[in-house]
Design a protein around this motif. Structure first.
Motif, short mmCIF file in Angstrom:
data_model
loop_
_atom_site.label_atom_id
_atom_site.label_comp_id
_atom_site.label_asym_id
_atom_site.label_seq_id
_atom_site.Cartn_x
_atom_site.Cartn_y
_atom_site.Cartn_z
N ASP B 14 0.84 -1.19 0.00
CA ASP B 14 0.00 0.00 0.00
C ASP B 14 0.87 1.24 0.00
O ASP B 14 0.60 2.21 -0.71
N ILE B 17 2.42 1.75 -3.35
CA ILE B 17 1.42 2.28 -4.29
C ILE B 17 1.20 3.76 -4.03
O ILE B 17 1.13 4.57 -4.95
N LEU B 18 1.12 4.09 -2.74
CA LEU B 18 0.91 5.50 -2.39
C LEU B 18 2.06 6.34 -2.91
O LEU B 18 1.85 7.43 -3.46
N GLU B 89 -1.27 -2.96 -8.83
CA GLU B 89 -2.61 -3.18 -8.29
C GLU B 89 -3.20 -4.47 -8.83
O GLU B 89 -3.85 -5.23 -8.11
#
Lengths: 190, 225
Positions: B14, B17-18, B89
């Motif tokens: 996460d 991805i951020l 993702e």
């Protein structure tokens, strides 16, 4: 950030309620019952005005010069003291907690106007995330407010601080998680 | 804000991805900035041209061109970044799918183990086949054979009633339980009236009758023995 000054100028026509053209509306009424009705009218006027102009943070000194508190046609205006009283009323329970002073209580220079409260915004955000199947994906706060995907959403261009507050209510409920560094926060909805 | 009990829900992926999405946002903001600059350069060029300053207008346009080339570059970078982000993702989704498949397989295997494997199933199927066959035999023994024998016996009895009225009394004692032996005499009397019905059948085929009689006798002997 949608400060009062910048947003007040970018206005299409806002239709004021009939009471706005009624001179006594601008001076505090001595009768308690009338006063309460007057304050409630003011509260809804401030809310719909801010909603129309998408004002989240109302800077009192700016607002006093704006059509909101200054009816140039009537040559009537709300005094700083009376404007504070209106916002005070809005922050009270009686006024439905529709405002919140920013900064120390003694200052009372600017306030959040909750024409939609943070938890109400949270509901809107949640519905959007749910409807677009983005539960469990990481979204940046920037893309929520400024992204192309949210352009036709109500929360597009909303105040970052308000966004953080409303996400905060979701975090408390365990429905979202905000993470990442200052100014680069992301949020993940569950 | 980020350190309450639900923090573990944020994985390293996460965060990665951020980071990528933040990078993308930065590029977007950069593009906005460049667009503002190119617009400004254009208006400067116009202004200069209006004032007859061709040199300066050209400079501004060159500046604008350069900024535009930067914009194109950031566009391709943005594309790369978005591709990578969606790959990550998608990989996460794949991971989830794989996990689901694994879970399902485990359950399936567990159920198979509980069923005791293919051998057990085959054995069980064999057994049930056997049991069915056995049941079939029993059914036949009960239904099929009985009907044959019944028929025979009925015919036998008819025969005997017709011809050996004196010898008969013994017969029912075999077919019925011993407690009925007493009634043997009554039986004779009752039976005496019966013959009327079957006579036609009995009389049909004397040879068959003969055979049946013999068979019945043999059976009687066997039973007596």
């Amino acid at each position: 950030m949608a400060t009062a000054s910048s947003s007040l100028t970018t206005s299409s026509m806002f239709t004021f309620p009939p009471t706005y053209s009624f001179p006594p509306f601008f001076s505090p009424q001595p009768n308690a019952q009338t006063r309460s009705a007057q304050l409630s009218k003011w509260s809804s006027l401030v809310q719909s005005y801010c909603r129309h102009h998408r004002i989240f943070k109302l800077l009192l000194s700016d607002a006093l010069e704006s059509p909101l508190f200054h009816n140039s046609k009537l040559m009537r205006r709300l005094s700083a003291h009376d404007a504070k009283a209106v916002v005070d009323y809005m922050t009270s329970k009686e006024g439905g907690n529709r405002a919140e002073w920013i900064g120390p209580a003694t200052e009372k220079a600017s306030a959040w106007i909750w024409w939609r409260r943070p938890e109400e915004w949270a509901g809107v955000l949640e519905a959007w995330v749910d409807g677009t199947g983005q539960k469990g994906t990481v979204l940046t706060l920037y893309e929520l407010v400024e992204g192309e995907a949210t352009e036709n959403q109500e929360f597009h261009g909303m105040d970052m601080e308000v966004l953080r507050k409303s996400l905060g209510t979701l975090v408390k409920k365990g429905k979202a998680q905000v993470f990442g560094g200052e100014g680069q926060e992301g949020v993940k909805f569950f | 804000m980020g350190s309450n009990q639900s923090t573990p829900k944020i994985s390293a992926q996460d965060r990665a991805i951020l980071d990528m999405k933040n990078q993308r946002d930065k590029l977007r903001q950069y593009q906005k900035r460049i667009t503002v600059i190119t617009d400004r350069e254009k208006s400067i060029a116009k202004e200069c041209l209006a004032r007859g300053n061709k040199e300066k207008a050209l400079l501004a346009l060159r500046q604008k061109k350069y900024q535009e080339s930067l914009l194109a570059k950031t566009d391709s970078q943005l594309e790369q970044l978005e591709k990578l982000t969606s790959s990550v993702e998608f990989a996460l989704v794949q991971k989830d799918v794989l996990y689901g498949l694994k879970q399902g397989t485990q359950v399936l295997q567990q159920i198979h183990r509980e069923m005791g494997g293919l051998e057990a199933v085959e054995k069980l199927m064999g057994e049930s086949e056997e049991a069915r066959a056995y049941q079939q035999e029993i059914s036949e023994a009960l239904a099929g054979q009985m009907s044959n024998e019944d028929e025979d016996e009925v015919e036998d009895e008819l025969e005997r009633l017709e011809q050996e009225t004196v010898v008969l009394p013994k017969a029912p004692s075999q077919g019925l339980g011993h407690e009925v032996v007493h009634d043997a005499a009554d039986g004779i009397v009752d039976d005496h009236d019966l013959p009327d019905v079957p006579t036609s059948i009995a009389g049909h085929d004397p040879e068959r009758l003969q055979k049946q009689r013999e068979r019945a006798k043999a059976r009687k002997i066997a039973l007596n023995a």
